[in-house]
Enzyme design. Structure first.
Site, short mmCIF file in Angstrom:
data_model
loop_
_atom_site.label_atom_id
_atom_site.label_comp_id
_atom_site.label_asym_id
_atom_site.label_seq_id
_atom_site.Cartn_x
_atom_site.Cartn_y
_atom_site.Cartn_z
CG ASP A 22 19.16 20.82 60.68
OD1 ASP A 22 19.14 21.94 61.56
OD2 ASP A 22 18.86 19.86 60.02
CG ASN B 9 16.21 9.01 57.18
OD1 ASN B 9 16.50 9.83 58.02
ND2 ASN B 9 15.48 9.66 56.21
CG HIS C 34 17.92 12.72 58.82
ND1 HIS C 34 16.37 13.03 58.12
CD2 HIS C 34 18.24 13.37 60.54
CE1 HIS C 34 15.77 13.49 59.52
NE2 HIS C 34 16.70 13.42 60.49
CD GLU D 16 16.23 13.84 55.01
OE1 GLU D 16 16.27 13.21 55.68
OE2 GLU D 16 15.34 14.64 54.85
C1 GLP Z 1 15.36 16.27 62.70
C2 GLP Z 1 16.78 17.40 62.67
C3 GLP Z 1 18.27 16.47 63.53
C4 GLP Z 1 18.06 15.52 64.44
C5 GLP Z 1 16.75 15.22 63.44
C6 GLP Z 1 16.04 13.30 64.67
O1 GLP Z 1 15.09 16.25 61.74
N1 GLP Z 1 17.48 18.08 61.36
O2 GLP Z 1 19.08 17.47 63.31
O3 GLP Z 1 18.86 14.29 64.35
O4 GLP Z 1 15.27 15.99 63.89
O5 GLP Z 1 15.28 14.41 65.54
P1 GLP Z 1 14.61 13.99 67.46
O6 GLP Z 1 15.85 14.36 68.21
O7 GLP Z 1 14.01 15.19 67.93
O8 GLP Z 1 14.25 12.28 67.02
#
Ligand code: GLP
Length: 249
Positions: free
Chosen positions: A67, A136, A138, A143
């Site tokens: 993404d 959440n 995702h 989302e």
């Molecule tokens: C972002 C990314 C996700 C990732 C999420 C969790 O929203 N788009 O791909 O899994 O963060 O992040 P973290 O690893 O900092 O908890």
């Protein structure tokens, strides 16, 4: 679903890097699906070290990222393009031509999403997709919603995601409101999936991913249907799981 629970973040990072090493050893021209967020940073550090020690060779590897924020220049240090270069690509022997990340600055969103899906397909599909998970549940930036979206598409970020990601920006208002993300359909097509999660904040999302109903309100729940998926968790992220459902490492 195979679930491996490691002692702590360091152990999760090492284990995840070893999985990537095995993949590239078996298939030097592997197609990797990569993720951002704070969780994979330790895995990337391990991969950089392995590359330095010539244990792993990225010269034939191709990568696709999950993404990218919409309308955030690649030069912005919070863009995922910048993140990936800063945390991995600048320090390994990957060919820059083999790196692909959705172009969040595109003037034609539909064309960029189509290009991205087509390029992944032409490359032969993703061999192993690395995933983090949002609080959440995702995955990528898919989302919780009412439909599972298949291909790469534009999303509106949830208020909770904007809040969670505000820690990386000067303030919440600077967090982009939209992103381009691979859809759950694209993620699902990967031959293997490795989801990594650490910390108590992820425990409920992990519980719902493993035991919950498969519904688009819990995007990661779709992973229950994939036939080659491994979850690598630390003890906190795994704390709501039944002990008989995982192996410890
Ligand atoms: C972002 C990314 C996700 C990732 C999420 C969790 O929203 N788009 O791909 O899994 O963060 O992040 P973290 O690893 O900092 O908890």
């Amino acid at each position: 679903m195979r679930i491996i629970v490691c002692e702590d973040y360091e152990a999760v990072s090492k284990k995840a890097a070893q999985m990537i090493l095995s993949q590239i050893t078996l298939k030097p021209n592997s197609i990797l699906g990569l993720a951002t967020g704070s969780t994979p940073v330790g895995m990337y550090k391990n991969l950089i070290q392995m590359n330095k020690e010539k244990v792993i060779d990225f010269s034939e590897v191709k990568t696709f990222n999950l993404d990218e924020y919409y309308n955030l220049p690649r030069t912005n240090n919070q863009s995922y393009y910048y993140f990936m270069h800063e945390n991995l690509f600048n320090y390994i022997n990957i060919n820059p031509a083999n790196i692909d990340i959705p172009n969040g600055m595109t003037e034609n969103i539909e064309a960029e999403c189509d290009r991205y899906d087509a390029t992944i397909k032409e490359a032969g599909g993703i061999d192993i997709q690395v995933l983090g998970i949002g609080n959440n549940a995702h995955i990528g930036f898919n989302e919780p919603t009412v439909n599972f979206e298949k291909g790469t598409h534009l999303v509106q970020l949830d208020e909770s995601t904007i809040e969670a990601n505000a820690r990386f920006f000067n303030n919440k208002d600077e967090v982009p409101k939209n992103a381009l993300t691979m859809g759950v359909g694209s993620i699902f097509k990967s031959k293997k999936i490795m989801l990594i999660a650490c910390g108590e904040a992820k425990a409920e999302a992990i519980y719902n991913t493993v035991y919950g109903k498969v519904v688009p309100e819990v995007p990661a729940s779709i992973l229950q249907f994939h036939n080659d998926i491994v979850l690598i968790l630390d003890k906190e992220a795994a704390k709501l799981l039944n002990k008989e459902d995982y192996k410890t490492a």
